[in-house]
Write an enzyme that holds these catalytic residues in place. Structure first.
Site, PDB file in Angstrom:
ATOM      1  N   HIS A  70      -8.772  -3.745   2.358  1.00  0.00           N
ATOM      2  CA  HIS A  70      -9.037  -2.820   3.610  1.00  0.00           C
ATOM      3  C   HIS A  70     -10.100  -1.714   3.151  1.00  0.00           C
ATOM      4  O   HIS A  70      -9.815  -0.557   3.611  1.00  0.00           O
ATOM      5  CB  HIS A  70      -7.572  -2.301   4.303  1.00  0.00           C
ATOM      6  CG  HIS A  70      -7.841  -1.920   5.592  1.00  0.00           C
ATOM      7  ND1 HIS A  70      -8.800  -0.965   6.040  1.00  0.00           N
ATOM      8  CD2 HIS A  70      -7.066  -2.146   6.781  1.00  0.00           C
ATOM      9  CE1 HIS A  70      -8.555  -0.838   7.488  1.00  0.00           C
ATOM     10  NE2 HIS A  70      -7.584  -1.605   7.868  1.00  0.00           N
ATOM     11  N   GLU A 119     -13.671  -5.602   5.296  1.00  0.00           N
ATOM     12  CA  GLU A 119     -12.354  -6.124   4.644  1.00  0.00           C
ATOM     13  C   GLU A 119     -12.202  -7.510   4.296  1.00  0.00           C
ATOM     14  O   GLU A 119     -12.188  -8.687   4.960  1.00  0.00           O
ATOM     15  CB  GLU A 119     -11.078  -5.783   5.377  1.00  0.00           C
ATOM     16  CG  GLU A 119     -10.988  -4.481   6.138  1.00  0.00           C
ATOM     17  CD  GLU A 119     -10.231  -4.215   7.042  1.00  0.00           C
ATOM     18  OE1 GLU A 119     -10.322  -3.484   8.122  1.00  0.00           O
ATOM     19  OE2 GLU A 119      -9.294  -5.120   7.109  1.00  0.00           O
ATOM     20  N   ARG A 125       0.623  -1.443   0.149  1.00  0.00           N
ATOM     21  CA  ARG A 125       0.020   0.107   0.071  1.00  0.00           C
ATOM     22  C   ARG A 125       1.031   1.396   0.037  1.00  0.00           C
ATOM     23  O   ARG A 125       0.410   2.468  -0.249  1.00  0.00           O
ATOM     24  CB  ARG A 125      -0.907   0.171   1.278  1.00  0.00           C
ATOM     25  CG  ARG A 125      -0.397  -0.184   2.616  1.00  0.00           C
ATOM     26  CD  ARG A 125      -1.430   0.251   3.702  1.00  0.00           C
ATOM     27  NE  ARG A 125      -0.617   0.086   4.959  1.00  0.00           N
ATOM     28  CZ  ARG A 125      -1.286   0.404   6.229  1.00  0.00           C
ATOM     29  NH1 ARG A 125      -2.613   1.133   6.012  1.00  0.00           N
ATOM     30  NH2 ARG A 125      -0.625   0.480   7.255  1.00  0.00           N
TER      31      ARG A 125
HETATM   32  O1  TA6 Z   1      -8.094  -3.734   9.701  1.00  0.00           O
HETATM   33  C1  TA6 Z   1      -8.173  -3.354  11.113  1.00  0.00           C
HETATM   34  C2  TA6 Z   1      -6.950  -2.790  11.469  1.00  0.00           C
HETATM   35  O2  TA6 Z   1      -5.962  -3.756  11.416  1.00  0.00           O
HETATM   36  C3  TA6 Z   1      -7.020  -2.055  12.872  1.00  0.00           C
HETATM   37  O3  TA6 Z   1      -6.369  -2.860  13.970  1.00  0.00           O
HETATM   38  C4  TA6 Z   1      -6.615  -0.752  12.688  1.00  0.00           C
HETATM   39  O4  TA6 Z   1      -5.244  -0.856  13.161  1.00  0.00           O
HETATM   40  C5  TA6 Z   1      -6.680  -0.367  11.086  1.00  0.00           C
HETATM   41  O5  TA6 Z   1      -6.464  -1.596  10.564  1.00  0.00           O
HETATM   42  C6  TA6 Z   1      -5.936   0.727  10.569  1.00  0.00           C
HETATM   43  O6  TA6 Z   1      -4.341   0.306  10.402  1.00  0.00           O
HETATM   44  P1  TA6 Z   1      -3.552   1.396   9.613  1.00  0.00           P
HETATM   45  O7  TA6 Z   1      -2.243   0.595   9.835  1.00  0.00           O
HETATM   46  O8  TA6 Z   1      -3.954   1.502   8.376  1.00  0.00           O
HETATM   47  O9  TA6 Z   1      -3.573   2.406  10.859  1.00  0.00           O
END
Ligand code: TA6
Length: 315
Positions: free
Chosen positions: A168, A272, A90
């Site tokens: 995501h 997701e 990403r």
């Molecule tokens: O997908 C959920 C998650 O893993 C949460 O735990 C939270 O950390 C979110 O992703 C966002 O992650 P990021 O690394 O984009 O801040």
């Protein structure tokens, strides 16, 4: 008007001059994907309404991931490994794949773009595996958005590699406290807020009144997100992605994220499609192909269209 005039693919500059591709469909739906992260940042319906959430504080500057849209978590979901959170795909700049291996069109008449990621020398130092990740982003004639991923192990040292994965997706919702998720009832999940302990979801639709961060396991191929206020149902169809993560940071975590507005948790929900519980292992020459299809169904409570069981049973 010829078929190609019905749809278009435009390469242009986005925020901070980052390159993006705009896909347009004659009836008005559109999608935008940045080469940075192969990151879909916009998906609009025929009325031009935005269906994805992107934070007003999102940072469009490598190497910070863009907050919102559809970040791609590869080759690692979250902190489940030694790499940075959610892996590096990403926050890498992808290229347009001008000569992709054939991929049967998953819709006729869709407008699409093919993107490609291969590891850099730097990437090989942190994850010593050669791969080719091909992503096709397709906007269907009905405005559905499809993301088809093909990941191939191109190691020449005979080594297999193992990874976890997620699309995501940040959905835009009117009011999180009015949203219901259907299709995950009674399934087991790992609770990220409780040391990933395993629980079983109660038998009713999922609703939201506090922070949620759950990995649902071996879930159905379809999940519905009902936004009563907007009379809209999002349907997530997923192939080859057994798990589903549901996340809303709520107020405290929202305040703790610099690239996220304090109140923005009220207007987003991440659902997701993922492969987490059973990591994927590919031997050299093997390819893994998965797909997520998103559709937004205008629905009204009285039409019965909103009946999630009907949505989830329909093809
Ligand atoms: O997908 C959920 C998650 O893993 C949460 O735990 C939270 O950390 C979110 O992703 C966002 O992650 P990021 O690394 O984009 O801040």
């Amino acid at each position: 008007m010829s078929e190609t005039e019905n749809k278009s693919v435009e390469i242009t500059k986005g925020v901070n001059g980052l390159e993006k591709i705009i896909l347009r469909e004659i009836r008005g739906s559109s999608a935008e994907v940045y080469l940075y992260g192969a990151h879909v940042t916009s998906w609009k319906n025929e009325q031009g309404e935005e269906l994805l959430f992107v934070s007003s504080k999102a940072i469009f500057k490598p190497s910070k991931p863009i907050r919102g849209g559809i970040p791609i978590c590869f080759p690692q979901f979250s902190n489940m490994g030694s790499l940075e959170a959610h892996g590096f795909a990403r926050n890498r700049v992808w290229t347009i794949d001008t000569d992709p291996p054939p991929l049967p069109p998953n819709v006729t008449n869709g407008v699409f773009v093919d993107l490609l990621l291969k590891p850099t020398e730097e990437d090989l130092k942190i994850w010593p595996h050669s791969f080719e990740y091909r992503l096709r982003v397709t906007l269907g004639p009905g405005g559905d958005l499809m993301l088809t991923s093909r990941i191939r192990n191109t190691n020449t040292d005979g080594k297999a590699f193992t990874f976890t994965f997620a699309y995501h997706t940040y959905f835009s919702v009117s009011d999180i406290s009015e949203v219901r998720v259907e299709g995950l009832e009674t399934f087991d999940y790992l609770d990220n807020l409780k040391n990933r302990e395993r629980y079983t979801e109660q038998g009713d639709a999922i609703t939201f009144e506090s922070e949620v961060d759950k990995i649902y396991l071996s879930t159905p191929t379809k999940i519905a997100i009902l936004d009563h206020e907007k009379k809209r149902t999002f349907v997530v169809r997923k192939d080859g992605l057994p798990d589903a993560v549901v996340w809303n940071p709520w107020d405290k975590k929202a305040k703790a994220m610099a690239d996220f507005g304090d109140d923005e948790y009220k207007h987003m929900l991440c659902v997701e499609a993922a492969a987490i519980e059973k990591p994927i292992t590919l031997k050299p020459g093997e390819e893994w192909k998965v797909r997520q299809e998103l559709s937004a169904v205008p629905s009204s409570y009285f039409s019965g269209q909103l009946d999630p069981s009907k949505v989830l049973q329909s093809s």
